[in-house]
Design a protein around this motif. Sequence first.
Motif, PDB file in Angstrom:
ATOM      1  N   LEU A  20      34.375  34.514  44.077  1.00 61.80           N
ATOM      2  CA  LEU A  20      34.346  35.658  45.000  1.00 61.80           C
ATOM      3  C   LEU A  20      35.560  36.566  44.790  1.00 61.80           C
ATOM      4  O   LEU A  20      35.422  37.791  44.695  1.00 61.80           O
ATOM      5  CB  LEU A  20      34.291  35.173  46.459  1.00 61.80           C
ATOM      6  CG  LEU A  20      32.976  34.533  46.922  1.00 61.80           C
ATOM      7  CD1 LEU A  20      33.082  34.103  48.375  1.00 61.80           C
ATOM      8  CD2 LEU A  20      31.815  35.506  46.737  1.00 61.80           C
ATOM      9  N   ILE A  21      36.742  35.966  44.739  1.00 56.08           N
ATOM     10  CA  ILE A  21      37.952  36.782  44.571  1.00 56.08           C
ATOM     11  C   ILE A  21      37.886  37.514  43.224  1.00 56.08           C
ATOM     12  O   ILE A  21      38.158  38.711  43.125  1.00 56.08           O
ATOM     13  CB  ILE A  21      39.223  35.908  44.638  1.00 56.08           C
ATOM     14  CG1 ILE A  21      39.286  35.139  45.964  1.00 56.08           C
ATOM     15  CG2 ILE A  21      40.471  36.763  44.468  1.00 56.08           C
ATOM     16  CD1 ILE A  21      40.451  34.157  46.051  1.00 56.08           C
ATOM     17  N   TYR A  22      37.498  36.779  42.208  1.00 60.29           N
ATOM     18  CA  TYR A  22      37.430  37.345  40.865  1.00 60.29           C
ATOM     19  C   TYR A  22      36.498  38.558  40.815  1.00 60.29           C
ATOM     20  O   TYR A  22      36.863  39.622  40.309  1.00 60.29           O
ATOM     21  CB  TYR A  22      36.965  36.248  39.908  1.00 60.29           C
ATOM     22  CG  TYR A  22      36.485  36.739  38.579  1.00 60.29           C
ATOM     23  CD1 TYR A  22      37.356  37.390  37.686  1.00 60.29           C
ATOM     24  CD2 TYR A  22      35.156  36.559  38.188  1.00 60.29           C
ATOM     25  CE1 TYR A  22      36.910  37.827  36.452  1.00 60.29           C
ATOM     26  CE2 TYR A  22      34.705  36.999  36.957  1.00 60.29           C
ATOM     27  CZ  TYR A  22      35.577  37.638  36.093  1.00 60.29           C
ATOM     28  OH  TYR A  22      35.138  38.072  34.871  1.00 60.29           O
ATOM     29  N   HIS A  23      35.305  38.399  41.359  1.00 61.71           N
ATOM     30  CA  HIS A  23      34.340  39.489  41.268  1.00 61.71           C
ATOM     31  C   HIS A  23      34.782  40.715  42.057  1.00 61.71           C
ATOM     32  O   HIS A  23      34.656  41.847  41.593  1.00 61.71           O
ATOM     33  CB  HIS A  23      32.962  39.003  41.742  1.00 61.71           C
ATOM     34  CG  HIS A  23      32.270  38.140  40.746  1.00 61.71           C
ATOM     35  ND1 HIS A  23      32.066  36.790  40.938  1.00 61.71           N
ATOM     36  CD2 HIS A  23      31.765  38.408  39.507  1.00 61.71           C
ATOM     37  CE1 HIS A  23      31.444  36.269  39.881  1.00 61.71           C
ATOM     38  NE2 HIS A  23      31.255  37.229  38.995  1.00 61.71           N
ATOM     39  N   VAL A  24      35.303  40.484  43.256  1.00 61.33           N
ATOM     40  CA  VAL A  24      35.697  41.624  44.095  1.00 61.33           C
ATOM     41  C   VAL A  24      36.914  42.332  43.521  1.00 61.33           C
ATOM     42  O   VAL A  24      36.960  43.564  43.426  1.00 61.33           O
ATOM     43  CB  VAL A  24      35.940  41.169  45.548  1.00 61.33           C
ATOM     44  CG1 VAL A  24      36.552  42.294  46.370  1.00 61.33           C
ATOM     45  CG2 VAL A  24      34.636  40.694  46.163  1.00 61.33           C
ATOM     46  N   THR A  25      37.915  41.557  43.116  1.00 59.66           N
ATOM     47  CA  THR A  25      39.107  42.222  42.559  1.00 59.66           C
ATOM     48  C   THR A  25      38.753  42.900  41.241  1.00 59.66           C
ATOM     49  O   THR A  25      39.387  43.888  40.852  1.00 59.66           O
ATOM     50  CB  THR A  25      40.266  41.215  42.359  1.00 59.66           C
ATOM     51  OG1 THR A  25      39.833  40.140  41.509  1.00 59.66           O
ATOM     52  CG2 THR A  25      40.738  40.652  43.691  1.00 59.66           C
ATOM     53  N   GLY A  26      37.728  42.408  40.559  1.00 61.95           N
ATOM     54  CA  GLY A  26      37.287  43.053  39.324  1.00 61.95           C
ATOM     55  C   GLY A  26      36.743  44.453  39.578  1.00 61.95           C
ATOM     56  O   GLY A  26      37.033  45.395  38.829  1.00 61.95           O
ATOM     57  N   VAL A  27      35.969  44.587  40.636  1.00 64.00           N
ATOM     58  CA  VAL A  27      35.450  45.915  40.972  1.00 64.00           C
ATOM     59  C   VAL A  27      36.595  46.881  41.244  1.00 64.00           C
ATOM     60  O   VAL A  27      36.617  48.019  40.753  1.00 64.00           O
ATOM     61  CB  VAL A  27      34.504  45.833  42.194  1.00 64.00           C
ATOM     62  CG1 VAL A  27      34.118  47.231  42.678  1.00 64.00           C
ATOM     63  CG2 VAL A  27      33.259  45.016  41.843  1.00 64.00           C
ATOM     64  N   LEU A  28      37.582  46.416  42.018  1.00 64.05           N
ATOM     65  CA  LEU A  28      38.718  47.292  42.331  1.00 64.05           C
ATOM     66  C   LEU A  28      39.497  47.628  41.059  1.00 64.05           C
ATOM     67  O   LEU A  28      39.950  48.763  40.871  1.00 64.05           O
ATOM     68  CB  LEU A  28      39.647  46.621  43.357  1.00 64.05           C
ATOM     69  CG  LEU A  28      39.012  46.301  44.712  1.00 64.05           C
ATOM     70  CD1 LEU A  28      40.045  45.651  45.644  1.00 64.05           C
ATOM     71  CD2 LEU A  28      38.437  47.541  45.377  1.00 64.05           C
ATOM     72  N   TYR A  29      39.627  46.660  40.169  1.00 61.13           N
ATOM     73  CA  TYR A  29      40.376  46.864  38.927  1.00 61.13           C
ATOM     74  C   TYR A  29      39.679  47.914  38.061  1.00 61.13           C
ATOM     75  O   TYR A  29      40.316  48.831  37.539  1.00 61.13           O
ATOM     76  CB  TYR A  29      40.477  45.528  38.182  1.00 61.13           C
ATOM     77  CG  TYR A  29      41.208  45.604  36.871  1.00 61.13           C
ATOM     78  CD1 TYR A  29      42.563  45.907  36.822  1.00 61.13           C
ATOM     79  CD2 TYR A  29      40.531  45.353  35.667  1.00 61.13           C
ATOM     80  CE1 TYR A  29      43.236  45.962  35.610  1.00 61.13           C
ATOM     81  CE2 TYR A  29      41.200  45.398  34.454  1.00 61.13           C
ATOM     82  CZ  TYR A  29      42.551  45.711  34.426  1.00 61.13           C
ATOM     83  OH  TYR A  29      43.218  45.759  33.233  1.00 61.13           O
ATOM     84  N   ARG A  30      38.372  47.811  37.956  1.00 62.63           N
ATOM     85  CA  ARG A  30      37.636  48.758  37.115  1.00 62.63           C
ATOM     86  C   ARG A  30      37.651  50.165  37.704  1.00 62.63           C
ATOM     87  O   ARG A  30      37.523  51.147  36.990  1.00 62.63           O
ATOM     88  CB  ARG A  30      36.204  48.255  36.927  1.00 62.63           C
ATOM     89  CG  ARG A  30      36.124  47.050  35.964  1.00 62.63           C
ATOM     90  CD  ARG A  30      34.696  46.701  35.582  1.00 62.63           C
ATOM     91  NE  ARG A  30      33.893  46.221  36.688  1.00 62.63           N
ATOM     92  CZ  ARG A  30      33.839  44.939  37.086  1.00 62.63           C
ATOM     93  NH1 ARG A  30      34.564  44.005  36.487  1.00 62.63           N
ATOM     94  NH2 ARG A  30      33.078  44.602  38.100  1.00 62.63           N
ATOM     95  N   HIS A  31      37.829  50.243  39.019  1.00 59.81           N
ATOM     96  CA  HIS A  31      37.944  51.562  39.653  1.00 59.81           C
ATOM     97  C   HIS A  31      39.387  52.049  39.675  1.00 59.81           C
ATOM     98  O   HIS A  31      39.679  53.066  40.303  1.00 59.81           O
ATOM     99  CB  HIS A  31      37.394  51.514  41.087  1.00 59.81           C
ATOM    100  CG  HIS A  31      35.906  51.581  41.141  1.00 59.81           C
ATOM    101  ND1 HIS A  31      35.214  52.704  41.502  1.00 59.81           N
ATOM    102  CD2 HIS A  31      34.966  50.653  40.834  1.00 59.81           C
ATOM    103  CE1 HIS A  31      33.908  52.462  41.460  1.00 59.81           C
ATOM    104  NE2 HIS A  31      33.726  51.207  41.047  1.00 59.81           N
TER     105      HIS A  31
END
Lengths: 281, 281, 281, 281
Positions: free
Chosen positions: C19-30
């Motif tokens: 969960l943390i990985y996927h959500v922080t990934g979205v923020l990182y890509r943005h």
Amino acid sequence: MPDATKHILLMDGPDSKGLIYHVTGVLYRHNLNIIHNDEYVSPSGHFFMRTEFEGTFESDALLTELNSTLPNAEGITFRLNPKRKKNIVVMVTKEHHCLGELLIRYAFDELDADILAVVSNYNVLQPLVSKFGIPFHYVSHEGRSREEHEEAILRTLAIYEPEYLVLAKYMRVLTPDFVNNFPNRIVNIHHSFLPAFVGANPYRQAYERGVKIIGATAHFVNNDLDEGPIIAQNVQEVDHRHTAADMATKGKDVEKIVLSQALKLVFSDRVFISGNRAIVL
Amino acid sequence: MPDATKHILLMDGPDSKGLIYHVTGVLYRHNLNIIHNDEYVSPSGHFFMRTEFEGTFESDALLTELNSTLPNAEGITFRLNPKRKKNIVVMVTKEHHCLGELLIRYAFDELDADILAVVSNYNVLQPLVSKFGIPFHYVSHEGRSREEHEEAILRTLAIYEPEYLVLAKYMRVLTPDFVNNFPNRIVNIHHSFLPAFVGANPYRQAYERGVKIIGATAHFVNNDLDEGPIIAQNVQEVDHRHTAADMATKGKDVEKIVLSQALKLVFSDRVFISGNRAIVL
Amino acid sequence: MPDATKHILLMDGPDSKGLIYHVTGVLYRHNLNIIHNDEYVSPSGHFFMRTEFEGTFESDALLTELNSTLPNAEGITFRLNPKRKKNIVVMVTKEHHCLGELLIRYAFDELDADILAVVSNYNVLQPLVSKFGIPFHYVSHEGRSREEHEEAILRTLAIYEPEYLVLAKYMRVLTPDFVNNFPNRIVNIHHSFLPAFVGANPYRQAYERGVKIIGATAHFVNNDLDEGPIIAQNVQEVDHRHTAADMATKGKDVEKIVLSQALKLVFSDRVFISGNRAIVL
Amino acid sequence: MPDATKHILLMDGPDSKGLIYHVTGVLYRHNLNIIHNDEYVSPSGHFFMRTEFEGTFESDALLTELNSTLPNAEGITFRLNPKRKKNIVVMVTKEHHCLGELLIRYAFDELDADILAVVSNYNVLQPLVSKFGIPFHYVSHEGRSREEHEEAILRTLAIYEPEYLVLAKYMRVLTPDFVNNFPNRIVNIHHSFLPAFVGANPYRQAYERGVKIIGATAHFVNNDLDEGPIIAQNVQEVDHRHTAADMATKGKDVEKIVLSQALKLVFSDRVFISGNRAIVL
């Protein structure tokens, strides 16, 4: 002239046998009723007693009898106060949290004191004070020497003849000359858990030292700003996530409550001063 | 037979004028020196006084004079105790933290009491107790009715004739019959901030209610396990990350300190019992 | 429409790997920068995360991507709030201490909220509120049924459409119908350390039980006045010398500070509600 | 060789975008389950993260991938610890309260550490230690220079190779040479609320300053005895009736609890050291 309300008898001096007996005997013979009686004898043998009582009596006669009743009254001091509100002036600089606390309490008659005026070296708190209909005196230190500034403040204070000065975040150091005008009658709130972080920017110091608890100290001002007998202290937990600014924000809640609690003790004649220590009975 | 050490005079009864005066007068005439004197008058007009004094005197004569000196001694009780350690028995079940605390304090003479024995309904704490050379009595409740079990405990206690029973996490409810053997002489530590979470599993209850502070309560046992006058309480902060087990772990630190502090008050004859309230002078 | 300031992403739902990985990934890509990230997984396996971040983005697109990025998004809720002040209405009865605290904080922009109005069933606090230039609505309950009174209050509240209602010593029980209008949006201050002393006159109850510590509890109101998730609690020591009135006086200091601290947490979107527990991240 | 139990990953270094994302991604791809994850970014931009996770993996491969996955790994440190008890040696002088606390906790497996031995410059605590079957080394400083004494202690410690040294009221100053053998691995309990009352006799100092609160501080020892990052602090109220000896007695309860709580944090790998501050995640 007889008094009819509650009174407080404060007594202190060298301890000896029979002090409580002799003093309570005088009150008993005058048909006065003790409501609270608290004593303390210091390790060095100094006796302190606070007696709250009610009844009708003649002050001078009572004090005379108290002084004559003791086998050895040398060094013993008696003070006899009616139980009543004190007259105070509050001094501030720019921060509002302690002043706001005092004003709200005063507005609802919870302060055990009348705020005669507020004096400040800035005018930023004037709007707050004016909401409560209290005189605000802006005495700037700009362009004045420390002595000239203090003279100006003293002239303002002379109008009101306060019994106590409350430094509710007054951020300038007072000279001994100024302080000597109000012996044991100036109460300050210091934004640290004294004697930790004496001096400027205590929250910055606390942050850099990485402390886990911050505090505030209410004390009498005698010689310099961060010394003098401590009346009350309290603390609050912090952790590494608190910046110096966060600590200051959290600390303000402690400061205002500690100051109010200390004033409640002082204004109800519970605080004796013994050297650099406050005896709270 | 004259006593030569420090003594404690406990007095309570209906308030009237002159109580302090008359009692301190007796001590003064006997040339006894008051070290500490504390009084309290309840809102309902009951007077309590604890006087710690030193000097040489004859107990019966002093008590007789105290009783005769008061204009109105009706309902007034005097107790005169030498200042000395109490004899106690500790009762436990399976948890070690409070018992360990008491044993370490006792081993270094910090308890103001002598632990005569430890009584338990399990034998799991026997190894700990035996390290300290104190008798351990395993009185199992298995196969016994509650009355039979309590009878067995009473027979064990009869060997020691303790002045106080300390329930240091004794997890069984005591019957009124048992308790009546030790009026105001049983001290219990309850693992919650009473009256919150009366009954079983208080930490589980605290977790489910989502409280932010947990606590512990030391109290006298009179009728049932969670009632009786409160002697001392303390608390510790928790948050949502604490499971019920975490709360129990953190709570144990509070429990053992609160119990020790309460015992210090009780064993120094500072605690009066007034209805369901403890007056701590 | 892109936003340019700080934002808070609140996420909760069943826990699963990544969960943390996927959500922080979205923020990182943005290209968004995480300032604070806090997570909590409850013992029952519910995941909570609060992410404070800064940068420029398009809200709908971000939420869509967040929802689609998780392998299993079932039961997961996302909320995306700009970091900004909340709009609130304060409800009071006759006591001023909590209201005074909020008004002073609001006057100096320390509340993280705008007080749109104060509503009271008495008019005694109108003079205080008017000092601060805030609308005061006196909605008496006299001669009205409970339902009529609440209807009148709701009509007043409809003018302001507040995000939160703050019960700053509002002393009437609210009906479930009223409360249902503001799910998880009503914060109350209760004058006891809940769950001790539920109901009326908690300080009187505390005095009679002889407690050594009193407290206050800020909580959400869901069903009835003294239940609902606890946000913050704090305590203060008392002893047998405190009358019920003394406890109330001392307790007021705790109440106002606890309420302010709870509101700071709520208004900064730190509080998740999970059943009857508040998760404060 | 794969590990099968719980592990703790500690990471710190300069903050940059995507750190959480990249690290949690490595764990996700290895099918490892995060139990707790805590981060902190200091005001100066240093990133700290503690990740507690479970699952099976190969340590070297995981660390290699962690180091290679970051776009910019310069200055980033990873440490990977199995979740397990630490090996410690306790050093004491004459006071028993902290040692007794540690021994009781150790005896009941509550310390998160194995006490390999106790070392003391006096032999007064040998009887206590021997009750618990732990080696006691009496290394007197009599007739030895400070360097000779420390050499003798180091020879004793070399037998045990402890991961941490716990100074549980070890009352001698350690030289920088000694301390350098255990960088960030010595925990001390100081009997004051640091930085108040640095140095000898803090309770005497506290009495003379008339403070209303005393405290204790657990901290790492780096250069001298009273400096080094603070791990935990706590306080207790006192008043003018407490002599310096009373304060010491009351303070001991705080000391032992604070030390235990600090050790719990250290032994569970929750404490990062950053300059003179401890970051507790």
